[in-house]
Design a protein around this motif. Structure first.
Motif, PDB file in Angstrom:
ATOM      1  N   UNK A  68       0.724  -1.244  -0.084  1.00 49.64           N
ATOM      2  CA  UNK A  68      -0.152   0.590   0.319  1.00 49.64           C
ATOM      3  C   UNK A  68       0.974   0.983  -0.409  1.00 49.64           C
ATOM      4  N   UNK A  69       2.354   1.463  -0.267  1.00 55.97           N
ATOM      5  CA  UNK A  69       2.850   2.182  -0.778  1.00 55.97           C
ATOM      6  C   UNK A  69       2.640   3.787  -1.058  1.00 55.97           C
ATOM      7  N   UNK A 103       0.084  -3.391 -11.733  1.00 60.73           N
ATOM      8  CA  UNK A 103       0.473  -3.306 -10.630  1.00 60.73           C
ATOM      9  C   UNK A 103       1.323  -2.925  -9.822  1.00 60.73           C
ATOM     10  N   UNK A 104       1.872  -1.711 -10.266  1.00 64.34           N
ATOM     11  CA  UNK A 104       1.900  -0.816  -8.907  1.00 64.34           C
ATOM     12  C   UNK A 104       3.707  -1.523  -8.577  1.00 64.34           C
ATOM     13  N   UNK A 136      10.086   5.985  -3.481  1.00 63.96           N
ATOM     14  CA  UNK A 136       8.970   6.250  -1.661  1.00 63.96           C
ATOM     15  C   UNK A 136      10.140   5.968  -1.076  1.00 63.96           C
ATOM     16  N   UNK A 137      12.036   6.367  -1.478  1.00 67.42           N
ATOM     17  CA  UNK A 137      12.803   5.913  -0.815  1.00 67.42           C
ATOM     18  C   UNK A 137      12.617   4.844   0.426  1.00 67.42           C
ATOM     19  N   UNK A 176       3.513  -7.209  -2.679  1.00 65.47           N
ATOM     20  CA  UNK A 176       3.377  -7.567  -1.210  1.00 65.47           C
ATOM     21  C   UNK A 176       4.813  -6.902  -0.335  1.00 65.47           C
ATOM     22  N   UNK A 177       4.674  -7.122   0.743  1.00 72.46           N
ATOM     23  CA  UNK A 177       5.412  -6.197   1.872  1.00 72.46           C
ATOM     24  C   UNK A 177       5.923  -4.936   1.975  1.00 72.46           C
ATOM     25  N   UNK A 178       5.357  -3.944   0.946  1.00 72.30           N
ATOM     26  CA  UNK A 178       6.220  -3.077   1.214  1.00 72.30           C
ATOM     27  C   UNK A 178       7.237  -2.630  -0.459  1.00 72.30           C
TER      28      UNK A 178
END
Length: 394
Positions: A68-69, A103-104, A136-137, A176-178
Motif C-alpha cells: 500500500x506504499x 500492478x504498482x 518512496x525511498x 507484497x510486504x511494502x
C-alpha cells in the motif's frame, strides 16, 4: 443552507450498518449455497470461482496483504479478485509496461551503503548495503556486497515472448510486504483435467515469476495452477526441475534469466504428466488407516513424547481428518482427497509464528501468505504426493 451534521451522521451510520448486514447476508447465502465454507477457527474458505482457496476473516473480509506504499493496493489482474481491489482489465493486456504500472511495480531499486550509529557517530558498513525503492525511498532489506538487484521489468520481460508467440495472457501482477516481494503471472493457453471421467477438476496452468528485493529469497519462476492476486493465494506443490527455476541475486543472475524460457518450454508437457498422476490418485481408494499412516510418516513422533507434543499431534490428526472428510464428500475417499487435505492443512492451518526478521511479527495472516508464495512447505507436499503415488493399484 444549514446542515444538521447529526442527521447526516445518523444517515451515514444507518447506511453503513445496512451495508454490513447486506454483506453478512451475502456471506451466509454463499455458505448455504456451498460456495463458501466456515472453518473451525471462525474464518471462511472460498470453495469455487477463480479464487477458490481464498481465506476470509471471521467477518468475511479477504486478507490481501498487498503493498500500500502508493496509497492503494499494488495489483493488476485480468479478472476481479474476491477482495475487489486493484486495477482490473477484463481479458488482460499484452502491454508489459501497462502491467507493471497498473500492478504498482514499475519502480526501480538501488543499493546504498548501510550505516550504523556507534558512540554518537554514524559509520558506514563496508560490506553491507540497503536496497531502496527509488519512488518512496523505503528500505527493503540489507544485503551483502555480492548482491545484484534484478529490476522488476528485467525480471519479467522474458515472458513477453510467450505473449507474442503463444497467445498467453498477462493475468496478474503486484507487490507484497511494502514492495519487498513482487510477482507477475501469465496464463498458459489451454488447460488440463484431473479425472475427466470422474471428478473432472480443470486446472489452468500459470507461469508465475517472483522477484524479491530484501535479500531473503532468490529470483524464482514456478509453474502453478494458481494465479496470485494476494498474499493469501494457495500454491500447489511443484515436484520437478521443469516446473521451478531459481537463481540467486548475483552478478550472473541477469545473464541467466533467459535460461528460464528454455526450461519452461516443457511446462505444458509437465502439466499433462501432472494431470495423469493426479487422475491416478483420484482413482485410488484410501482407507482411514492408510491416511493415518500417511500422517505418521509426515509428522513422526516418539512414543515417549511429552504430553504437549502428544496433544499437538492429536490436534493435527483431528484437523486433518476433518479436512479429509470434507474433500471426500466431493471427490470420494481417495488418495487425491488425502493430498488435497494435507495441502489445505499446510497452507491454512499449520502453526506459524511470524518472526521479527520477516517484518511480519504478530501478523499471522500476512506471514502465512508469504509462506504460501515462497513455497515453504513444498517439500512436505512433495513427500505427500510421492507417498500416495506408491498406493496406486499395480
Amino acid at each position: 443552507m444549514s446542515v444538521d451534521v447529526n442527521e447526516v451522521f445518523a444517515v451515514e451510520r444507518a447506511d453503513q450498518l445496512e451495508a454490513a448486514r447486506d454483506w453478512e447476508r451475502e456471506l451466509q447465502s454463499s455458505v448455504a449455497a456451498g460456495t463458501v465454507k466456515r472453518l473451525p477457527d471462525g474464518r471462511y474458505r472460498v470453495l469455487s470461482g477463480w479464487d477458490a482457496g481464498e481465506i476470509l476473516s471471521a467477518r468475511g473480509v479477504p486478507q490481501h496483504g498487498l503493498d500500500l506504499s502508493r496509497g492503494q493496493p499494488a495489483l493488476y489482474s485480468a479478472v476481479p479478485a474476491w477482495h475487489h481491489v486493484g486495477n482490473v482489465i477484463p481479458g488482460g493486456t499484452d502491454d508489459i509496461d501497462k502491467v507493471l504500472r497498473l500492478g504498482g511495480i514499475d519502480y526501480h531499486v538501488e543499493t546504498v551503503p548501510a550505516t550504523y550509529l556507534w558512540k554518537g557517530e554514524y559509520r558506514v558498513a563496508e560490506d553491507r548495503f540497503h536496497t531502496v525503492r527509488t519512488d518512496t525511498g523505503a528500505s527493503l532489506g540489507v544485503v551483502g556486497k555480492g548482491y545484484t538487484v534484478v529490476q522488476n521489468r528485467r525480471s519479467f520481460e522474458f515472458l513477453q515472448e510467450l505473449a507474442n508467440d503463444s497467445h498467453a495472457v498477462w493475468e496478474s501482477a503486484g507487490a507484497l510486504r511494502g514492495g519487498k516481494k513482487v510477482f507477475v503471472a501469465m496464463r498458459l493457453p489451454g488447460h488440463v483435467t484431473v479425472d475427466a471421467e470422474g471428478i473432472g477438476d480443470e486446472i489452468i496452468p500459470f507461469i508465475v515469476v517472483v522477484n524479491s528485493h530484501d535479500g531473503r529469497c532468490p529470483y524464482e519462476v514456478v509453474v502453478t495452477p494458481w494465479r496470485p492476486v494476494c498474499g493469501n493465494t494457495e500454491r500447489l506443490a511443484v515436484r520437478d526441475a521443469f516446473s521451478r527455476w531459481t537463481v540467486r541475486h548475483t552478478r550472473s543472475a541477469l545473464d541467466r534469466i533467459h535460461e528460464a524460457r528454455r526450461t519452461l518450454g516443457l511446462s505444458i508437457k509437465y502439466y499433462d504428466q501432472w494431470a495423469d498422476e493426479e487422475t491416478a490418485l483420484a482413482r485410488t481408494d484410501l482407507a482411514i488407516s492408510e491416511f493415518d499412516d500417511l500422517i505418521d510418516t509426515l509428522w513422526p513422533h516418539e512414543e515417549d513424547a511429552t504430553a504437549r507434543v502428544r496433544r499437538t499431534h492429536e490436534a493435527r490428526r483431528d484437523r486433518l481428518h476433518d479436512l479429509f472428510a470434507g474433500e471426500a464428500e466431493r471427490t470420494g475417499r481417495t488418495a487425491y482427497a488425502a493430498e488435497r487435505a494435507v495441502t489445505e492443512y499446510l497452507d491454512h492451518f499449520a502453526p506459524i509464528r511470524p518472526s521479527a526478521a520477516s517484518g511480519l511479527k504478530g501478523d499471522k495472516l500476512a506471514a502465512r501468505g508469504l509462506r504460501l508464495l515462497e513455497g515453504t512447505d513444498d517439500e512436505l507436499k512433495s513427500r505427500t504426493h510421492r507417498r500416495l503415488m506408491l498406493l496406486r493399484p499395480s
